[in-house]
Design an enzyme around this catalytic site. Structure first.
Site, mmCIF file in Angstrom:
data_model
loop_
_atom_site.group_PDB
_atom_site.id
_atom_site.type_symbol
_atom_site.label_atom_id
_atom_site.label_comp_id
_atom_site.label_asym_id
_atom_site.label_seq_id
_atom_site.Cartn_x
_atom_site.Cartn_y
_atom_site.Cartn_z
ATOM 1 N N HIS A 1 34.356 18.517 -26.785
ATOM 2 C CA HIS A 1 33.801 19.283 -28.035
ATOM 3 C C HIS A 1 34.605 20.548 -28.186
ATOM 4 O O HIS A 1 34.855 21.370 -27.498
ATOM 5 C CB HIS A 1 32.365 19.623 -27.813
ATOM 6 N N ASP B 1 29.465 26.167 -34.880
ATOM 7 C CA ASP B 1 29.623 24.993 -34.108
ATOM 8 C C ASP B 1 29.079 23.973 -35.044
ATOM 9 O O ASP B 1 27.937 24.148 -35.691
ATOM 10 C CB ASP B 1 28.930 24.918 -32.919
ATOM 11 N N CYS C 1 34.306 16.960 -34.609
ATOM 12 C CA CYS C 1 33.956 18.243 -34.425
ATOM 13 C C CYS C 1 35.334 19.067 -34.579
ATOM 14 O O CYS C 1 35.431 20.350 -34.999
ATOM 15 C CB CYS C 1 33.630 18.483 -32.873
#
Length: 289
Positions: A180, A197, A247
């Site tokens: 991630h 995030d 991401c």
């Protein structure tokens, strides 16, 4: 079957043959022009991954002065035929060089579909951002935080040998934890460390690592005014991903918008377009508005 009838029939046959020949020549001309355009794309980008509908329609209108939107199925078939005749192996030697960075087709392929972006893509794009506003922004290599965690301050001390972080306005620090990507930013004038995030996760220990690093850096660089007053923040209400693969793309889009003072006007639905744009920017070695 009078002479007049035979004459009419002959004229009809002639017209039909002429039309078929004309249409065939037109198709060959169109196919030639279209193939030439796709050849240009392949030469410039190494693949058709960054090709978008807007590019195709724009080039066809430029050449033929006509709107081809009603012929999308035909154009799609032409692109598929081209792909079949040009396997990926034909561009396996394609490379993009920028400063100390080098991208090959395996790196660029991470921008296709829903692939995960790798460190090479993150780092070269981050440097493009930094070079667009060099007085304002410093972008840290994606390996920085990993090195900081494993080897401490001394392991990254030389990374800022030629730069004074405290003369910058914004620091961009990509964080890669296993599978991630997240982003930490530092607003130097405001002394605020923020965490971004795209899944709403907050890795507090990462932010704390950067806070401690900045304090040590300030001490080492004899900048006592930066030894206190630091605050941390989790940035909420930002665009979020709706899958498990974008991401890295979100992190790069956050970086670009923050560096260029642009609002976060994008969402998950924009990711296919953003991926294509990033691919083009990397190959052209400059940001595209």
């Amino acid at each position: 079957n009078t002479p007049q009838t035979r004459a009419v029939n002959s004229l009809q046959v002639f017209c039909l043959v002429w039309f078929v020949c004309f249409f065939t020549c037109l198709c060959f001309h169109f196919s030639g022009i279209f193939k030439g355009f796709l050849d240009e794309v392949m030469k410039k980008y190494g693949s058709l991954v960054p090709l978008c509908e807007k590019d195709v329609m724009g080039r066809l209108k430029e050449v033929f002065n006509e709107d081809f939107s009603h012929r999308k199925p035909f154009i799609t078939r032409e692109i598929m035929k081209y792909r079949e005749k040009h396997p990926k192996t034909s561009t396996c030697n394609f490379r993009v060089f920028y400063n100390k960075h080098m991208l090959d087709m395996d790196d660029l392929a991470t921008l296709e579909g829903q692939n995960w972006l790798n460190d090479q893509i993150i780092n070269m794009y981050g440097e493009l951002i930094m070079d667009a506003v060099p007085e304002k922004v410093h972008f840290f290599n994606s390996f920085f935080h990993r090195q900081l965690v494993t080897k401490g301050y001394n392991g990254v001390k030389r990374w800022t040998k030629k730069v004074d972080l405290f003369k910058k306005t914004l620091l961009l620090i990509p964080i890669h934890l296993e599978v991630h990507w997240s982003l930490i930013t530092v607003n130097i004038p405001s002394r605020i460390i923020s965490f971004y995030d795209s899944q709403g996760i907050h890795f507090k220990f990462c932010v704390e690592n950067i806070r401690k690093y900045l304090l040590t850096e300030a001490k080492e660089k004899n900048r006592p005014e930066f030894l206190q007053g630091w605050q941390t923040a989790v940035t909420k209400c930002i665009p979020q991903q709706k899958n498990d693969s974008d991401c890295g793309v979100f992190v790069l889009q956050y970086c670009k918008c923050l560096a260029l003072d642009q609002p976060f006007q994008f969402s998950q639905e924009d990711m296919p377009r953003v991926r294509k744009r990033i691919y083009k920017e990397l190959c052209e070695r400059q940001l595209i508005d």
